[in-house]
Design an enzyme around this catalytic site. Structure first.
Site, PDB file in Angstrom:
ATOM      1  N   CYS A 149      -1.224   3.357  -6.426  1.00 44.55           N
ATOM      2  CA  CYS A 149      -2.080   2.766  -5.398  1.00 44.55           C
ATOM      3  C   CYS A 149      -2.252   1.326  -5.846  1.00 44.55           C
ATOM      4  CB  CYS A 149      -3.424   3.481  -5.334  1.00 44.55           C
ATOM      5  SG  CYS A 149      -4.685   2.577  -4.394  1.00 44.55           S
TER       6      CYS A 149
ATOM      7  N   CYS B   7       0.852  -1.191   0.000  1.00 41.96           N
ATOM      8  CA  CYS B   7       0.000   0.000   0.000  1.00 41.96           C
ATOM      9  C   CYS B   7       0.889   1.243   0.000  1.00 41.96           C
ATOM     10  CB  CYS B   7      -0.878  -0.025   1.247  1.00 41.96           C
ATOM     11  SG  CYS B   7      -1.876   1.451   1.484  1.00 41.96           S
TER      12      CYS B   7
HETATM   13  N1  DGL Z   1      -4.064   0.283  -1.713  1.00 41.88           N
HETATM   14  C1  DGL Z   1      -3.761   1.545  -1.127  1.00 41.88           C
HETATM   15  C2  DGL Z   1      -2.530   2.188  -1.774  1.00 41.88           C
HETATM   16  O1  DGL Z   1      -1.709   1.529  -2.391  1.00 41.88           O
HETATM   17  C3  DGL Z   1      -4.828   2.594  -1.006  1.00 41.88           C
HETATM   18  C4  DGL Z   1      -6.245   2.312  -0.766  1.00 41.88           C
HETATM   19  C5  DGL Z   1      -6.860   3.151   0.344  1.00 41.88           C
HETATM   20  O2  DGL Z   1      -7.169   4.322   0.136  1.00 41.88           O
HETATM   21  O3  DGL Z   1      -6.999   2.568   1.425  1.00 41.88           O
HETATM   22  O4  DGL Z   1      -2.322   3.370  -1.666  1.00 41.88           O
END
Ligand code: DGL
Length: 288
Positions: free
Chosen positions: A205, A91
């Site tokens: 993301c 993330c």
């Molecule tokens: N998967 C997360 C990232 O790579 C973001 C998703 C969220 O906003 O929780 O930033």
């Protein structure tokens, strides 16, 4: 503030582990599945645990102090449950904020996921690069610092998508997601100037590559989309070493902090990604 996000605490590999290692892949929700696939491909013999803080999803719109304390609290629980040998923070929103605090708190090595700005700057021909991320990642000093360091010669457009991670989750859960909703989120990435137009978009993301086939179909013009997942898996192998044998380790265990949105379609999608069972470790998000 500069810190080495992709490497382990020390960039040196770990002392070899002779038994099957346990790798924890952690995201706010389902985006980490794009990284999980690469982790499993790189270390098919590892015992992999997928953890989603779906009770607090999405992290992208939360205040930084909330994300910081939440991630430390959830990680405390995950460490106690799974005792991983290495943690992959799948993330960008988390990594660009919390990684130094995680490394200070826990002795286990962490591999982060950061906006792939350096490879984007190397790949662009027009010099126009867009970074598609959550509003949180767009605001981070770390992201700005990456741009200053690696993309000085490029015109970089930062696009903070407010709903794209949720659209990716909805799609994976079997809900209808119209093209128009996706296009509204990605459209600001496409910049046209007299000098040229955007030719590289960084998927900053981990949720966003889940919809890659849709972007390619509806984009105003073709671009190179950069997904950091293969680089994250390579870093894990650098730290952990290559596979000990060819035998697959079996299904991925999963821990969700809510489980409230686990539709039958989502369970099928998780099964296709190696996750047969989801354990719910309830941790409601309490905002003061
Ligand atoms: N998967 C997360 C990232 O790579 C973001 C998703 C969220 O906003 O929780 O930033």
């Amino acid at each position: 503030m500069r810190f080495d996000l992709m490497a382990g605490t020390a960039a040196a590999p770990l002392a070899p582990i002779a038994r099957t290692p346990v790798v924890l892949v952690f995201d706010s929700g389902l985006g980490g599945l794009t990284v999980l696939a690469e982790v499993r491909r790189a270390r098919p013999d590892a015992r992999v645990v997928y953890a989603a803080d779906d009770a607090a999803f999405p992290y992208g719109g939360l205040p930084e102090a909330v994300v910081l304390s939440r991630v430390l609290a959830v990680m405390e629980r995950l460490m106690a449950l799974h005792a991983p040998d290495l943690v992959v923070i799948a993330c960008n929103t988390m990594t660009t904020l919390v990684l130094p605090a995680l490394r200070a708190r826990f002795a286990v090595p962490f591999v982060g996921t950061v906006p792939a700005i350096k490879p984007a700057a190397a790949a662009t021909r027009s010099g126009l690069v867009s970074v598609l991320a959550t509003p949180g990642t767009v605001r981070r000093d770390y992201t700005r610092d990456l741009i200053d360091t690696y993309a000085g010669g490029c015109a970089v457009t930062l696009v903070g998508a407010t709903g794209l991670a949720s659209l990716a989750e909805a799609d994976l859960s079997g809900l209808p997601v119209p093209d128009a909703a996706i296009l509204a989120e990605i459209a600001p990435c496409f910049v046209e100037t007299p000098a040229g137009r955007t030719d590289v978009v960084v998927l900053a993301c981990t949720h966003y590559p889940l919809l890659l086939a849709r972007y390619a179909r509806i984009a105003p013009w073709p671009v190179t989309w950069i997904d950091p997942a293969p680089a994250v898996a390579r870093r894990m192998v650098h730290l952990l070493g290559g596979p000990l044998h060819d035998e697959p380790a079996g299904p991925v265990a999963a821990t969700f902090t809510s489980g409230a949105r686990l539709t039958p379609a989502l369970r099928t999608a998780l099964g296709e990604r190696g996750i047969a069972e989801v354990a719910v470790e309830a941790m409601p998000l309490v905002l003061q």
